[in-house]
Design a protein around this motif. Structure first.
Motif, PDB file in Angstrom:
ATOM      1  N   MET A 138       4.388   0.790   7.661  1.00 10.02           N
ATOM      2  CA  MET A 138       4.008  -0.114   6.587  1.00 10.02           C
ATOM      3  C   MET A 138       4.792  -1.415   6.737  1.00 10.02           C
ATOM      4  SD  MET A 138       4.215   0.450   2.493  1.00 10.02           S
ATOM      5  CE  MET A 138       2.765   1.461   2.479  1.00 10.02           C
ATOM      6  N   SER A 139       4.115  -2.538   6.611  1.00  6.88           N
ATOM      7  CA  SER A 139       4.794  -3.824   6.727  1.00  6.88           C
ATOM      8  C   SER A 139       5.570  -4.129   5.454  1.00  6.88           C
ATOM      9  CB  SER A 139       3.770  -4.926   7.015  1.00  6.88           C
ATOM     10  OG  SER A 139       2.899  -5.089   5.930  1.00  6.88           O
ATOM     11  N   THR A 140       6.489  -5.082   5.569  1.00 15.49           N
ATOM     12  CA  THR A 140       7.377  -5.394   4.444  1.00 15.49           C
ATOM     13  C   THR A 140       6.644  -6.030   3.273  1.00 15.49           C
ATOM     14  OG1 THR A 140       7.913  -7.501   5.474  1.00 15.49           O
ATOM     15  CG2 THR A 140       9.403  -5.646   5.902  1.00 15.49           C
ATOM     16  N   ASP A 141       5.537  -6.703   3.523  1.00 12.82           N
ATOM     17  CA  ASP A 141       4.815  -7.332   2.423  1.00 12.82           C
ATOM     18  C   ASP A 141       3.785  -6.401   1.796  1.00 12.82           C
ATOM     19  OD1 ASP A 141       3.186  -7.396   4.664  1.00 12.82           O
ATOM     20  OD2 ASP A 141       2.248  -9.291   4.114  1.00 12.82           O
ATOM     21  N   GLN A 142       3.718  -5.177   2.275  1.00 11.25           N
ATOM     22  CA  GLN A 142       2.791  -4.202   1.731  1.00 11.25           C
ATOM     23  C   GLN A 142       3.394  -3.511   0.521  1.00 11.25           C
ATOM     24  OE1 GLN A 142       1.219  -2.037   5.063  1.00 11.25           O
ATOM     25  NE2 GLN A 142      -0.204  -1.017   3.709  1.00 11.25           N
ATOM     26  N   ILE A 143       2.558  -3.168  -0.434  1.00 10.04           N
ATOM     27  CA  ILE A 143       3.001  -2.563  -1.681  1.00 10.04           C
ATOM     28  C   ILE A 143       2.326  -1.208  -1.831  1.00 10.04           C
ATOM     29  CG2 ILE A 143       2.985  -2.826  -4.201  1.00 10.04           C
ATOM     30  CD1 ILE A 143       2.818  -5.882  -3.690  1.00 10.04           C
ATOM     31  N   GLU A 144       3.038  -0.240  -2.370  1.00 15.25           N
ATOM     32  CA  GLU A 144       2.474   1.079  -2.671  1.00 15.25           C
ATOM     33  C   GLU A 144       1.958   1.084  -4.108  1.00 15.25           C
ATOM     34  OE1 GLU A 144       2.324   4.262  -1.104  1.00 15.25           O
ATOM     35  OE2 GLU A 144       2.654   3.139   0.743  1.00 15.25           O
ATOM     36  N   PRO A 145       0.940   1.899  -4.401  1.00  9.71           N
ATOM     37  CA  PRO A 145       0.555   2.063  -5.806  1.00  9.71           C
ATOM     38  C   PRO A 145       1.769   2.556  -6.599  1.00  9.71           C
ATOM     39  CG  PRO A 145      -1.039   3.101  -4.346  1.00  9.71           C
ATOM     40  CD  PRO A 145       0.114   2.674  -3.494  1.00  9.71           C
ATOM     41  N   ARG A 146       1.935   2.042  -7.822  1.00 10.51           N
ATOM     42  CA  ARG A 146       3.111   2.369  -8.633  1.00 10.51           C
ATOM     43  C   ARG A 146       3.085   3.783  -9.188  1.00 10.51           C
ATOM     44  NH1 ARG A 146       1.606  -2.738 -10.304  1.00 10.51           N
ATOM     45  NH2 ARG A 146       0.668  -1.881 -12.179  1.00 10.51           N
ATOM     46  N   SER A 147       1.889   4.289  -9.503  1.00 13.36           N
ATOM     47  CA  SER A 147       1.793   5.595 -10.139  1.00 13.36           C
ATOM     48  C   SER A 147       0.375   6.132  -9.978  1.00 13.36           C
ATOM     49  CB  SER A 147       2.131   5.482 -11.627  1.00 13.36           C
ATOM     50  OG  SER A 147       1.165   4.677 -12.277  1.00 13.36           O
ATOM     51  N   VAL A 148       0.201   7.361 -10.415  1.00 15.09           N
ATOM     52  CA  VAL A 148      -1.126   7.961 -10.419  1.00 15.09           C
ATOM     53  C   VAL A 148      -2.023   7.180 -11.380  1.00 15.09           C
ATOM     54  CG1 VAL A 148      -2.389  10.076 -10.995  1.00 15.09           C
ATOM     55  CG2 VAL A 148      -0.266  10.225  -9.717  1.00 15.09           C
ATOM     56  N   ALA A 149      -1.473   6.735 -12.490  1.00 14.99           N
ATOM     57  CA  ALA A 149      -2.243   5.938 -13.447  1.00 14.99           C
ATOM     58  C   ALA A 149      -2.662   4.600 -12.825  1.00 14.99           C
ATOM     59  CB  ALA A 149      -1.431   5.705 -14.713  1.00 14.99           C
ATOM     60  N   ASP A 150      -1.779   4.003 -12.031  1.00 14.94           N
ATOM     61  CA  ASP A 150      -2.112   2.764 -11.335  1.00 14.94           C
ATOM     62  C   ASP A 150      -3.313   2.989 -10.418  1.00 14.94           C
ATOM     63  OD1 ASP A 150      -1.986   0.157 -10.324  1.00 14.94           O
ATOM     64  OD2 ASP A 150      -0.360   0.609  -8.935  1.00 14.94           O
ATOM     65  N   LEU A 151      -3.324   4.106  -9.702  1.00 14.96           N
ATOM     66  CA  LEU A 151      -4.473   4.443  -8.863  1.00 14.96           C
ATOM     67  C   LEU A 151      -5.740   4.570  -9.702  1.00 14.96           C
ATOM     68  CD1 LEU A 151      -2.959   7.113  -6.457  1.00 14.96           C
ATOM     69  CD2 LEU A 151      -4.035   4.977  -5.770  1.00 14.96           C
ATOM     70  N   PHE A 152      -5.659   5.319 -10.796  1.00 11.38           N
ATOM     71  CA  PHE A 152      -6.828   5.538 -11.640  1.00 11.38           C
ATOM     72  C   PHE A 152      -7.390   4.211 -12.142  1.00 11.38           C
ATOM     73  CE2 PHE A 152      -8.748   5.939 -15.841  1.00 11.38           C
ATOM     74  CZ  PHE A 152      -9.754   6.863 -15.582  1.00 11.38           C
ATOM     75  N   PHE A 153      -6.548   3.373 -12.744  1.00 14.11           N
ATOM     76  CA  PHE A 153      -7.036   2.125 -13.324  1.00 14.11           C
ATOM     77  C   PHE A 153      -7.475   1.124 -12.255  1.00 14.11           C
ATOM     78  CE2 PHE A 153      -4.446   3.682 -16.946  1.00 14.11           C
ATOM     79  CZ  PHE A 153      -5.498   3.839 -17.828  1.00 14.11           C
ATOM     80  N   SER A 154      -6.803   1.112 -11.112  1.00 13.52           N
ATOM     81  CA  SER A 154      -7.195   0.204 -10.037  1.00 13.52           C
ATOM     82  C   SER A 154      -8.560   0.574  -9.480  1.00 13.52           C
ATOM     83  CB  SER A 154      -6.151   0.228  -8.919  1.00 13.52           C
ATOM     84  OG  SER A 154      -4.921  -0.277  -9.383  1.00 13.52           O
TER      85      SER A 154
END
Length: 187
Positions: free
Chosen positions: A1-17
């Motif tokens: 993963m590159s340094t400017d890449q971001i992970e989803p914050r939570s399961v809820a973040d995945l759901f709403f996104s």
């Protein structure tokens, strides 16, 4: 993963996104998915998106649902996959059921047919715009820009002009692409 890449914050973040993604998609979400996941959220690089989208396309079921399952699983395992899937399906399913009830009453109106034709034209433009934004990522593809372009042209000709079944195109051109990439990566 590159340094400017971001992970989803939570399961809820995945759901709403993924709910937000699904609510934006009319007639296809590929362009919107690429813009949201690569450019806006930065959950994937362009190269990762192209690779994941390719895998999602060859799996049974809707491409974006397959992609949501892969991203959710990669981030939070089974709970993440289920949250992303629920995000893709729950609210859109409710909306579609309600729209089906309304559409049954107004389907014969000429304005409705015109609106549907207009939406398909906009969707085609979104897909073309997305393809143009992803074009630079093909520079690092093992097949190279020319072979990728040739495969795209052959795919277009096979489907639109020759009316070949998609399964034949996928098996034929997909096999050529896979074998060629395997050989080039093996060197």
């Amino acid at each position: 993963m590159s340094t400017d890449q971001i992970e989803p914050r939570s399961v809820a973040d995945l759901f709403f996104s993924f709910t937000w993604l699904a609510l934006q998609g009319f007639g296809g979400v590929q362009a919107i998915v690429q813009m949201e996941l690569v450019e806006r959220k930065r959950w994937l690089t362009r190269e990762e998106y192209i690779e994941d989208w390719a895998v999602a396309q060859i799996m049974p079921g809707p491409n974006v649902v397959n992609l949501s399952l892969m991203i959710g699983s990669r981030s939070f395992g089974l709970p993440g996959a289920l949250a992303a899937l629920a995000g893709m399906l729950t609210v859109p399913l409710i909306i579609i059921l309600l729209l089906a009830l309304v559409y049954a009453r107004i389907a014969d109106h000429p304005g409705v047919a015109g609106a549907l034709r207009g939406m398909s034209a906009v969707t085609a433009g979104l897909i073309i715009a997305s393809a143009l934004r992803l074009l630079p990522a093909l520079k690092s593809n093992p097949l190279g820009l020319r072979l990728c372009g040739a495969l795209c042209v052959l795919c277009f000709v096979g489907i639109t002009l020759l009316h070949l079944p998609l399964a034949y195109i996928l098996l034929g051109l997909g096999s050529i692409a896979c074998v060629t990439a395997y050989r080039k990566l093996g060197k």
